[in-house]
Design an enzyme around this catalytic site. Structure first.
Site, PDB file in Angstrom:
ATOM      1  N   ASN A 114      79.920  -6.593  54.556  1.00  0.00           N
ATOM      2  CA  ASN A 114      81.310  -6.177  54.442  1.00  0.00           C
ATOM      3  C   ASN A 114      81.641  -5.332  55.673  1.00  0.00           C
ATOM      4  O   ASN A 114      81.191  -4.195  55.776  1.00  0.00           O
ATOM      5  CB  ASN A 114      81.485  -5.366  53.146  1.00  0.00           C
ATOM      6  N   LYS A 134      84.433  -4.151  56.493  1.00  0.00           N
ATOM      7  CA  LYS A 134      85.502  -3.172  56.227  1.00  0.00           C
ATOM      8  C   LYS A 134      86.532  -3.227  57.365  1.00  0.00           C
ATOM      9  O   LYS A 134      86.775  -4.299  57.900  1.00  0.00           O
ATOM     10  CB  LYS A 134      84.907  -1.775  56.014  1.00  0.00           C
ATOM     11  N   HIS A 158      86.714  -3.263  45.524  1.00  0.00           N
ATOM     12  CA  HIS A 158      85.828  -2.315  46.212  1.00  0.00           C
ATOM     13  C   HIS A 158      86.340  -0.895  45.944  1.00  0.00           C
ATOM     14  O   HIS A 158      87.539  -0.662  45.852  1.00  0.00           O
ATOM     15  CB  HIS A 158      85.822  -2.619  47.714  1.00  0.00           C
ATOM     16  N   GLU A 216      86.679   1.501  47.817  1.00  0.00           N
ATOM     17  CA  GLU A 216      87.617   1.993  48.829  1.00  0.00           C
ATOM     18  C   GLU A 216      89.027   1.482  48.548  1.00  0.00           C
ATOM     19  O   GLU A 216      90.018   2.179  48.793  1.00  0.00           O
ATOM     20  CB  GLU A 216      87.120   1.582  50.226  1.00  0.00           C
ATOM     21  N   GLU A 228      78.035  -0.788  43.332  1.00  0.00           N
ATOM     22  CA  GLU A 228      78.040   0.106  44.493  1.00  0.00           C
ATOM     23  C   GLU A 228      78.378   1.524  44.027  1.00  0.00           C
ATOM     24  O   GLU A 228      79.567   1.858  43.887  1.00  0.00           O
ATOM     25  CB  GLU A 228      79.082  -0.355  45.513  1.00  0.00           C
ATOM     26  N   GLY A 282      78.072   4.527  52.557  1.00  0.00           N
ATOM     27  CA  GLY A 282      78.279   5.133  53.869  1.00  0.00           C
ATOM     28  C   GLY A 282      77.704   6.528  54.009  1.00  0.00           C
ATOM     29  O   GLY A 282      78.027   7.246  54.949  1.00  0.00           O
ATOM     30  N   SER A 341      74.473   2.023  51.351  1.00  0.00           N
ATOM     31  CA  SER A 341      73.457   2.447  52.325  1.00  0.00           C
ATOM     32  C   SER A 341      72.222   1.548  52.337  1.00  0.00           C
ATOM     33  O   SER A 341      71.100   2.023  52.534  1.00  0.00           O
ATOM     34  CB  SER A 341      73.066   3.911  52.095  1.00  0.00           C
TER      35      SER A 341
HETATM   36  O1  13P Z   1      80.581  -0.319  50.628  1.00  0.00           O
HETATM   37  C1  13P Z   1      79.605  -0.932  50.994  1.00  0.00           C
HETATM   38  C2  13P Z   1      79.605  -2.401  51.056  1.00  0.00           C
HETATM   39  O2  13P Z   1      80.722  -2.937  50.424  1.00  0.00           O
HETATM   40  C3  13P Z   1      78.382  -0.237  51.414  1.00  0.00           C
HETATM   41  O3  13P Z   1      78.619   0.372  52.623  1.00  0.00           O
HETATM   42  P1  13P Z   1      77.379   1.023  53.440  1.00  0.00           P
HETATM   43  O4  13P Z   1      76.307  -0.060  53.475  1.00  0.00           O
HETATM   44  O5  13P Z   1      77.933   1.347  54.767  1.00  0.00           O
HETATM   45  O6  13P Z   1      76.922   2.193  52.632  1.00  0.00           O
END
Ligand code: 13P
Length: 251
Positions: free
Chosen positions: A12, A14, A99, A101, A169, A175, A214
């Site tokens: 992803n 983002k 997601h 976010e 997640e 992150g 992560s």
């Molecule tokens: O949100 C994520 C994947 O959709 C995970 O992000 P990270 O791997 O950067 O922690």
């Protein structure tokens, strides 16, 4: 149908990546081409501006391309939005939905995610529906209940008819460099599996349950070896082809 056989490693990107980032996809294509017979299926979800060209690069390669969101309607007056049909037309096969976010930045509720999931299925895309608890919810001992509610609310009955992909997640692991413990991942994935089997029967047993938060080359193998972890949804470490490929190889 039985438990999923091939893991899925999904990247992803983002809100990262302009034209130059396509070089990483070309590199990924080369790496995958040099390693035939890998266990995992591979998916990259770039920003929508890059989907079409990413799909062109993916032609003749072993990875596919997905979107990061779609609207719940097929078309119309929705400035800035993108429909499942548009993603499909651009070359996507999957779409990430719900997601954390998007839930945080755009106020997406379980009900909205459910409508988007229906739209994705109707539009011929495989939805990757994301769930995850906050740190406070985990500390308060509510993680299992939160995930059960998100799954119940975000998945339409139609999910049982197609390939089902769920990404767990934990919000506090995204992150941050902090991953859930292997024991916590195992417990949550078993919990999700039981709920999906209870509601969807064999389709729930066959659902792919991805872990995200992560995931990186150094921890991918141990996470992917946890029972009921059928792949990973990778953020930061999917931006560089070599790191992402290391995770693919670990599956
Ligand atoms: O949100 C994520 C994947 O959709 C995970 O992000 P990270 O791997 O950067 O922690």
């Amino acid at each position: 149908m039985s438990t999923p056989t091939r893991p899925l490693i999904a990247g992803n990107w983002k809100m990262n990546g302009t034209d130059a980032a396509l070089d990483e996809l070309a590199r990924l294509k080369t790496l995958l081409g040099e390693a035939p017979g890998l266990a995992a299926e591979v998916l990259v979800c770039p920003p929508s501006t890059l989907i079409h060209r990413a799909a062109q690069i993916a032609e003749g390669s072993d990875f596919r391309v997905g979107g990061q969101d779609c609207h719940w309607l097929a078309s119309g007056a929705h400035t800035g939005d993108i429909s499942a049909a548009m993603l499909l037309d651009a070359g996507a096969s999957h779409v990430i939905l719900g997601h954390s976010e998007r839930r945080a930045d755009h106020g997406e509720t379980d009900a909205i995610v459910r409508e988007k999931t229906k739209a994705a299925l109707a539009g011929g895309l495989v939805p990757i529906v994301c769930v995850g608890e906050t740190e406070a919810e985990r500390v308060e001992g509510r993680a299992n209940r939160v995930i059960a509610e998100q799954l119940a609310g975000s998945l339409p009955d139609e999910s049982g008819a197609g390939p089902m992909v769920i990404a767990y997640e934990p919000v506090w692991a995204i992150g941050t460099g902090r991953t859930a413990t292997l024991a916590d991942i195992a417990e949550m994935h078993a919990h999700m599996r039981a709920l999906l089997v209870e509601r969807f029967g064999e389709a729930g047993r066959a659902a792919r349950l991805l872990y995200g938060g992560s995931v990186k080359p150094s921890n991918a193998a141990e996470i992917l070896a946890v029972p009921d972890v059928d792949g990973a949804l990778v953020g930061g470490a999917s931006l560089m082809a070599d790191d992402f490929f290391s995770i693919v190889v670990a599956a």
